[in-house]
Design a protein around this motif. Structure first.
Motif, PDB file in Angstrom:
ATOM      1  N   GLN A 178       0.806  -1.224   0.000  1.00 40.61           N
ATOM      2  CA  GLN A 178       0.000   0.000   0.000  1.00 40.61           C
ATOM      3  C   GLN A 178       0.843   1.281   0.000  1.00 40.61           C
ATOM      4  N   PRO A 179       1.910   1.378   0.807  1.00 37.35           N
ATOM      5  CA  PRO A 179       2.683   2.637   0.812  1.00 37.35           C
ATOM      6  C   PRO A 179       3.337   2.953  -0.522  1.00 37.35           C
ATOM      7  N   LEU A 180       3.581   1.920  -1.337  1.00 39.60           N
ATOM      8  CA  LEU A 180       4.270   2.136  -2.608  1.00 39.60           C
ATOM      9  C   LEU A 180       3.308   2.460  -3.748  1.00 39.60           C
ATOM     10  N   ARG A 181       2.014   2.397  -3.480  1.00 41.99           N
ATOM     11  CA  ARG A 181       1.053   2.712  -4.533  1.00 41.99           C
ATOM     12  C   ARG A 181       1.008   4.207  -4.837  1.00 41.99           C
ATOM     13  N   ARG A 182       1.746   4.993  -4.043  1.00 40.18           N
ATOM     14  CA  ARG A 182       1.844   6.419  -4.364  1.00 40.18           C
ATOM     15  C   ARG A 182       2.620   6.650  -5.658  1.00 40.18           C
ATOM     16  N   PHE A 183       3.308   5.612  -6.144  1.00 38.87           N
ATOM     17  CA  PHE A 183       4.048   5.724  -7.391  1.00 38.87           C
ATOM     18  C   PHE A 183       3.195   5.333  -8.601  1.00 38.87           C
ATOM     19  N   LEU A 184       1.881   5.250  -8.408  1.00 35.46           N
ATOM     20  CA  LEU A 184       0.949   4.931  -9.486  1.00 35.46           C
ATOM     21  C   LEU A 184       0.048   6.128  -9.765  1.00 35.46           C
ATOM     22  N   GLN A 185      -0.339   6.272 -11.017  1.00 38.50           N
ATOM     23  CA  GLN A 185      -1.264   7.332 -11.412  1.00 38.50           C
ATOM     24  C   GLN A 185      -2.470   6.694 -12.094  1.00 38.50           C
ATOM     25  N   ALA A 186      -3.665   7.090 -11.669  1.00 36.11           N
ATOM     26  CA  ALA A 186      -4.887   6.544 -12.260  1.00 36.11           C
ATOM     27  C   ALA A 186      -5.099   7.121 -13.651  1.00 36.11           C
ATOM     28  N   GLU A 187      -5.396   6.240 -14.601  1.00 36.03           N
ATOM     29  CA  GLU A 187      -5.729   6.632 -15.967  1.00 36.03           C
ATOM     30  C   GLU A 187      -6.967   5.858 -16.407  1.00 36.03           C
ATOM     31  N   GLU A 188      -7.503   6.260 -17.534  1.00 37.70           N
ATOM     32  CA  GLU A 188      -8.698   5.586 -18.050  1.00 37.70           C
ATOM     33  C   GLU A 188      -8.416   4.114 -18.346  1.00 37.70           C
ATOM     34  N   ARG A 189      -7.172   3.817 -18.792  1.00 35.87           N
ATOM     35  CA  ARG A 189      -6.822   2.437 -19.145  1.00 35.87           C
ATOM     36  C   ARG A 189      -6.402   1.603 -17.945  1.00 35.87           C
ATOM     37  N   GLY A 190      -6.205   2.229 -16.800  1.00 32.63           N
ATOM     38  CA  GLY A 190      -5.759   1.493 -15.626  1.00 32.63           C
ATOM     39  C   GLY A 190      -4.844   2.353 -14.778  1.00 32.63           C
ATOM     40  N   TRP A 191      -3.777   1.766 -14.269  1.00 29.49           N
ATOM     41  CA  TRP A 191      -2.813   2.483 -13.439  1.00 29.49           C
ATOM     42  C   TRP A 191      -1.493   2.603 -14.176  1.00 29.49           C
ATOM     43  N   ARG A 192      -0.940   3.808 -14.202  1.00 27.39           N
ATOM     44  CA  ARG A 192       0.341   4.033 -14.888  1.00 27.39           C
ATOM     45  C   ARG A 192       1.426   4.363 -13.873  1.00 27.39           C
ATOM     46  N   ILE A 193       2.609   3.820 -14.127  1.00 32.01           N
ATOM     47  CA  ILE A 193       3.757   4.097 -13.270  1.00 32.01           C
ATOM     48  C   ILE A 193       4.100   5.585 -13.351  1.00 32.01           C
ATOM     49  N   ALA A 194       4.393   6.192 -12.220  1.00 36.10           N
ATOM     50  CA  ALA A 194       4.691   7.623 -12.160  1.00 36.10           C
ATOM     51  C   ALA A 194       5.898   7.957 -13.031  1.00 36.10           C
ATOM     52  N   PRO A 195       5.914   9.143 -13.625  1.00 35.91           N
ATOM     53  CA  PRO A 195       6.978   9.508 -14.567  1.00 35.91           C
ATOM     54  C   PRO A 195       8.370   9.492 -13.948  1.00 35.91           C
ATOM     55  N   GLU A 196       8.496   9.808 -12.656  1.00 39.28           N
ATOM     56  CA  GLU A 196       9.826   9.825 -12.054  1.00 39.28           C
ATOM     57  C   GLU A 196      10.449   8.438 -11.987  1.00 39.28           C
ATOM     58  N   LEU A 197       9.609   7.386 -12.038  1.00 37.58           N
ATOM     59  CA  LEU A 197      10.129   6.029 -12.105  1.00 37.58           C
ATOM     60  C   LEU A 197      10.347   5.594 -13.544  1.00 37.58           C
ATOM     61  N   ARG A 198       9.438   5.990 -14.439  1.00 38.33           N
ATOM     62  CA  ARG A 198       9.590   5.606 -15.845  1.00 38.33           C
ATOM     63  C   ARG A 198      10.894   6.138 -16.427  1.00 38.33           C
ATOM     64  N   THR A 199      11.308   7.332 -16.002  1.00 41.59           N
ATOM     65  CA  THR A 199      12.528   7.915 -16.555  1.00 41.59           C
ATOM     66  C   THR A 199      13.788   7.172 -16.106  1.00 41.59           C
TER      67      THR A 199
END
Length: 291
Positions: A178-199
């Motif tokens: 649960q504490p690590l779900r702050r690195f997810l962003q809600a989108e219409e298609r589902g959950w996307r990994i936050a940009p600071e991790l994608r980079t």
């Protein structure tokens, strides 16, 4: 002229000779072993490919994938026959070892100006490498200022594309703490990994049995539940190559059914459940081409 779709329902399971030919192609180009008696599995996984090509027999398909013109279809065949089973924080004990033992000194080293490189080999759709990235980001709030990079490779270009997209079905996040779900962003298609991790992550298509374009060594390598599909000789070669790709003191994490042979020919030591570490000897190599 309209062709009835029923014309392309595809053949039944391949016979022993056809299965052996398909297995030979898969082994030669991907190192993966298909055991005898897996005809039904091959049929189910290749049915879509044969329908797409309008082929009703395996002889024609085998002729295609073994020809010079069949490179793209051979890649598609390997993709179809490759097992992609993954989820976030799979085999969680590895991530506990990362959090408590492997990453803190690496982060300290990065804060002192060194680079840190981590490789997820056989990364599937990216859930493994983003699990690593979440642990990293949780430990280091200053991660963006550090020279820490992650490489994710897989033989399947479709999986690589999904990893780059970094969007996951809501059901897949259940295994994320649960504490690590702050690195997810809600989108219409589902959950996307936050940009600071994608980079942090570079995705590359790579057949582990081919030459590796990376010159530099890694501090952590994950290769889990991949080598188990190879024959013993291919397994040994890959374990040796992974060891050679580690920095002194580097960590190697393997799958729950996999074991790295240790002994006089290896500088690896057991460091936990399906976890190995390279002895603190030797010199570090130069820059890697992927960053």
């Amino acid at each position: 002229m309209t062709v009835q779709s029923s014309q392309f329902n595809g053949p039944s399971a391949p016979n022993e000779s056809e299965l052996a030919s398909i297995a030979r192609v898969l082994h030669e180009h991907a190192g993966i072993v298909i055991a005898p008696g897996k005809g039904s599995m091959v049929q189910s996984r290749l049915a879509k490919r044969l329908r797409a090509l309008g082929l009703n027999d395996y002889a024609s398909y085998i002729a295609l994938v073994t020809s010079e013109a069949g490179l793209d279809e051979r890649r598609a065949m390997i993709s179809a026959l490759t097992t992609n089973v993954t989820h976030f924080f799979r085999e969680n004990h590895h991530f506990e070892t990362l959090r408590k033992e492997a990453l803190p000194p690496l982060i300290a080293r990065a804060r002192a100006g060194a680079k840190v490189r981590i490789w997820s080999a056989g990364s599937s759709n990216g859930q493994e490498v983003f699990s690593i990235a979440m642990v990293l980001a949780d430990l280091a709030s200053d991660l963006a200022s550090l020279d820490i990079r992650l490489l994710a490779t897989d033989i399947d270009p479709h999986m690589i594309a999904r990893g780059r997209d970094a969007v996951y079905d809501p059901a897949t996040i259940d295994t994320i703490p649960q504490p690590l779900r702050r690195f997810l962003q809600a989108e219409e298609r589902g959950w996307r990994i936050a940009p600071e991790l994608r980079t942090l992550v570079t995705f590359r298509e790579l057949n582990l049995h081919d030459s590796w374009p990376m010159k530099g060594r890694f501090d952590v390598i994950f290769c889990r539940n991949v080598v188990i599909y190879f024959d013993p000789a291919a397994q040994l070669r890959l374990w040796q190559r992974f060891e050679a790709a580690l920095n002194p003191g580097g960590w190697l994490f393997v799958g729950h059914s996999e074991r790295v042979p240790l002994g006089a020919q290896s500088a690896l030591t057991t460091a936990g459940i399906t976890t190995y570490r390279l002895k603190e000897t030797g010199s570090k190599s130069g820059e890697a081409q992927w960053h």
